[in-house]
Design a protein around this motif. Structure first.
Motif, PDB file in Angstrom:
ATOM      1  N   ASN A  74      -5.557   8.423  -3.609  1.00 55.59           N
ATOM      2  CA  ASN A  74      -5.012   7.957  -2.334  1.00 55.59           C
ATOM      3  C   ASN A  74      -5.636   6.637  -1.935  1.00 55.59           C
ATOM      4  OD1 ASN A  74      -3.482  10.506  -1.395  1.00 55.59           O
ATOM      5  ND2 ASN A  74      -5.477  11.251  -2.115  1.00 55.59           N
ATOM      6  N   ARG A  76      -6.181   4.163   0.968  1.00 54.99           N
ATOM      7  CA  ARG A  76      -6.104   4.300   2.424  1.00 54.99           C
ATOM      8  C   ARG A  76      -6.555   3.043   3.149  1.00 54.99           C
ATOM      9  NH1 ARG A  76      -6.378   9.521   4.737  1.00 54.99           N
ATOM     10  NH2 ARG A  76      -6.360  11.209   3.220  1.00 54.99           N
ATOM     11  N   ARG A  77      -5.931   2.786   4.286  1.00 56.67           N
ATOM     12  CA  ARG A  77      -6.430   1.726   5.163  1.00 56.67           C
ATOM     13  C   ARG A  77      -7.667   2.298   5.843  1.00 56.67           C
ATOM     14  NH1 ARG A  77      -1.636  -0.253   8.380  1.00 56.67           N
ATOM     15  NH2 ARG A  77      -2.033   1.633   9.593  1.00 56.67           N
ATOM     16  N   GLY A  81      -7.275   5.322   8.325  1.00 58.94           N
ATOM     17  CA  GLY A  81      -7.069   6.382   7.332  1.00 58.94           C
ATOM     18  C   GLY A  81      -5.638   6.489   6.816  1.00 58.94           C
ATOM     19  N   ALA A  82      -4.730   5.615   7.287  1.00 60.28           N
ATOM     20  CA  ALA A  82      -3.332   5.701   6.832  1.00 60.28           C
ATOM     21  C   ALA A  82      -3.283   5.587   5.306  1.00 60.28           C
ATOM     22  CB  ALA A  82      -2.513   4.568   7.450  1.00 60.28           C
ATOM     23  N   VAL A  83      -2.490   6.477   4.673  1.00 55.71           N
ATOM     24  CA  VAL A  83      -2.347   6.409   3.216  1.00 55.71           C
ATOM     25  C   VAL A  83      -1.310   5.331   2.884  1.00 55.71           C
ATOM     26  CG1 VAL A  83      -1.725   7.679   1.118  1.00 55.71           C
ATOM     27  CG2 VAL A  83      -2.995   8.834   2.944  1.00 55.71           C
ATOM     28  N   LEU A  84      -1.791   4.256   2.249  1.00 59.56           N
ATOM     29  CA  LEU A  84      -0.892   3.143   1.902  1.00 59.56           C
ATOM     30  C   LEU A  84      -0.096   3.484   0.647  1.00 59.56           C
ATOM     31  CD1 LEU A  84      -3.485   0.251   2.406  1.00 59.56           C
ATOM     32  CD2 LEU A  84      -1.635   0.898   3.969  1.00 59.56           C
ATOM     33  N   ARG A  86       0.000   6.745  -2.674  1.00 58.61           N
ATOM     34  CA  ARG A  86      -0.643   7.846  -3.405  1.00 58.61           C
ATOM     35  C   ARG A  86      -0.204   7.754  -4.856  1.00 58.61           C
ATOM     36  NH1 ARG A  86       0.365  12.782  -5.439  1.00 58.61           N
ATOM     37  NH2 ARG A  86      -1.404  14.196  -5.580  1.00 58.61           N
ATOM     38  N   HIS A 207     -10.030   9.161  -3.532  1.00 60.44           N
ATOM     39  CA  HIS A 207      -9.660   8.323  -2.377  1.00 60.44           C
ATOM     40  C   HIS A 207     -10.325   6.962  -2.490  1.00 60.44           C
ATOM     41  CE1 HIS A 207      -8.040  11.758   0.009  1.00 60.44           C
ATOM     42  NE2 HIS A 207      -8.898  12.421  -0.769  1.00 60.44           N
ATOM     43  N   TRP A 209     -10.793   3.735   0.155  1.00 58.12           N
ATOM     44  CA  TRP A 209     -10.615   3.266   1.535  1.00 58.12           C
ATOM     45  C   TRP A 209     -10.928   1.770   1.570  1.00 58.12           C
ATOM     46  CZ3 TRP A 209     -10.120   7.005   5.721  1.00 58.12           C
ATOM     47  CH2 TRP A 209     -10.263   8.334   5.313  1.00 58.12           C
ATOM     48  N   ASP A 374      -2.054  -4.878   2.393  1.00 55.30           N
ATOM     49  CA  ASP A 374      -1.646  -3.503   2.676  1.00 55.30           C
ATOM     50  C   ASP A 374      -0.128  -3.350   2.567  1.00 55.30           C
ATOM     51  OD1 ASP A 374      -4.296  -3.180   3.054  1.00 55.30           O
ATOM     52  OD2 ASP A 374      -4.217  -2.884   5.237  1.00 55.30           O
ATOM     53  N   ARG A 378       1.896  -0.869   0.028  1.00 56.26           N
ATOM     54  CA  ARG A 378       2.956   0.058   0.488  1.00 56.26           C
ATOM     55  C   ARG A 378       4.233  -0.172  -0.302  1.00 56.26           C
ATOM     56  NH1 ARG A 378       2.167   3.230   4.926  1.00 56.26           N
ATOM     57  NH2 ARG A 378       0.888   2.430   6.634  1.00 56.26           N
TER      58      ARG A 378
END
Ligand SMILES: Cc1cc2nc3c(=O)[nH]c(=O)nc-3n(C[C@H](O)[C@H](O)[C@H](O)COP(=O)(O)OP(=O)(O)OC[C@H]3O[C@@H](n4cnc5c(N)ncnc54)[C@H](O)[C@@H]3O)c2cc1C
Length: 394
Positions: A74, A76-77, A81-84, A86, A207, A209, A374, A378
């Motif tokens: 994952n 993440r930002r 914590g937003a998942v950009l 997976r 993860h 981050w 980001d 995405r």
């Protein structure tokens, strides 16, 4: 009996090289300056490119027994914590011939060590430091400083697998004497019992981050009962001589990261760490050559790199396999074997050294540049992100 190939350094690179060279039919002396062959407790991601090489060395069963295969990664930002994206890595084996695996370093090292101990062509000496050496007409004379004094060994070839501060490199390439310098980035590493982590972070997933000037990587190890957490920050040097001298507890490190404003869930994970060990990261530009006559380099000695593509050990493993293959094909002449090995490996390793450096810049962007990054992540999504790294894993 033919003179052995001496490998200096029994890290992941030296151990794998010992196996590959012995499997190619050569006698190997592996000398390690530490009294005991052991890895400092932390995790390793072993990408499919290295996994395939280890399987070809006959280690698949032993590795599968101690590895964990995360199902996803994952991205993440870091601030919310937003998942950009997976990255679904559950079918990576079908695509690249080996899975993404994570290991406790000590477990991976033990698998390699046991295989080396069981090989009749490999002799391992611990507590033994490689000292001076000379290469005269294809005969290497080296001095091994062991528990019983100094011994002169006559070898057919010498492989410096003695890590990023390699003495073999300094001797072999006097014009390249510049050792790696502090990169401006430090890793803080801890193993945290999973039950202390926020519940959302306890699954068998990795993860990443992304924060301004920092990033955090974590993944579960062994049976999922511990989480390996690595916090990488841009910061001035504290100690640049020797690794892992300092430690911070989790709340101290979380305070240290306050300026980056990590998401609550991430801060809670870091706070759960009893002790994060300090690991300053060193870098240098790629070498222009690795070998001269009967002496060559392997692993971090040949290509120290930033860990941001998780490829340092993977490249050492690729080196080892290429060295074994070169011995199979050209073994009668060690000099030609080393030249062929270097020709096969130096370009790819240099490309990965540079890409690892750029990856760090990308991870640590701030402001508008970070927002643009980001958006790109995405847009690419998990599949696109994996495809972008296909050149590494193929
Ligand atoms: C924070 C961090 C995370 C990382 N994560 C990953 C990852 O997920 N995946 C990955 O592939 N890579 C990763 N790496 C990179 C990886 O740790 C290294 O690239 C790898 O361990 C290098 O192995 P090596 O055998 O070349 O060198 P080393 O592990 O440094 O081994 C060198 C050995 O040589 C011995 N030695 C030194 N001098 C002498 C001498 N004169 N005589 C005899 N012995 C000597 C030393 O004692 C040591 O045992 C990471 C690195 C860091 C810092």
């Amino acid at each position: 009996m033919s003179a052995p190939i001496v490998i200096a350094g029994a890290g992941i690179g030296g151990l794998t090289a010992a196996l590959a060279v012995a499997q190619a039919g050569r006698r190997v002396h592996l000398i390690e300056r530490a009294a005991k062959i052991e890895e400092v407790g932390a995790g390793f991601q072993i990408a499919p490119n290295a996994g395939r090489a280890l399987a070809r060395l006959g280690l698949e069963e032993a590795l599968a027994a101690v590895a964990l295969e995360p199902q996803g990664i994952n991205v993440r930002r870091g601030r919310d914590g937003a998942v950009l994206a997976r990255l679904d890595v559950s079918d990576v084996r079908a695509q690249w011939g080996a899975p993404f695996r994570v290991f406790h370093r000590a477990d991976l090292q033990q698998v390699l060590l046991q295989a080396a101990l069981g090989h009749p062509q490999i002799e391992i000496r611990t507590g033994t430091r490689l000292g001076e050496f000379e290469d005269r007409d294809g005969v290497i004379r080296l001095r091994a400083h062991g528990p019983e004094g100094v011994e002169e060994i006559v070898a057919a070839g010498l492989v410096g697998a003695d890590g990023q501060r390699s003495a073999v490199r300094a001797h072999l390439l006097p014009t390249e004497r510049d050792a790696p310098v502090y990169s401006g980035r430090t890793a803080w590493r801890a193993l945290i019992p999973t039950e202390l982590a926020p519940p959302e972070l306890r699954a068998r997933e990795s993860h990443l981050w992304l924060l301004p000037g920092a990033h955090v990587v974590h993944y579960p190890l062994r049976d999922g009962s511990i989480i390996n957490v690595v916090v990488i920050v841009s910061e001035p040097p504290r100690h640049t001589e020797g690794a892992a001298i300092l430690a911070l507890d989790g709340p101290e490190l979380a305070r240290h990261l306050r300026r980056q404003q990590p998401a609550e869930m991430l801060a809670a994970l870091i706070e759960a760490g009893a002790s994060f060990r300090h690991w300053p990261l060193f870098a240098r530009p790629p070498l222009k050559r690795w070998s001269r006559g009967g002496v060559t380099l392997l692993g971090d000695a040949a290509h120290p790199m930033m860990p941001f593509l998780a490829q340092g050990a993977a490249q050492a493993i690729e080196d080892a396999e290429a060295l074994g293959l070169a011995f199979r094909q050209l073994g009668a002449s060690v000099e030609r074997t080393f030249a062929a090995y270097e020709a096969k490996r130096i370009g790819r390793a240099a490309k990965i050294v540079r890409a690892s450096w750029r990856q760090g810049e990308y991870f640590h962007l701030s402001g508008l540049a970070a927002s643009a990054r980001d958006l790109t992540i995405r847009a690419l999504g998990g599949r696109g992100m994996l495809a972008r790294n296909a050149w590494l894993y193929r």
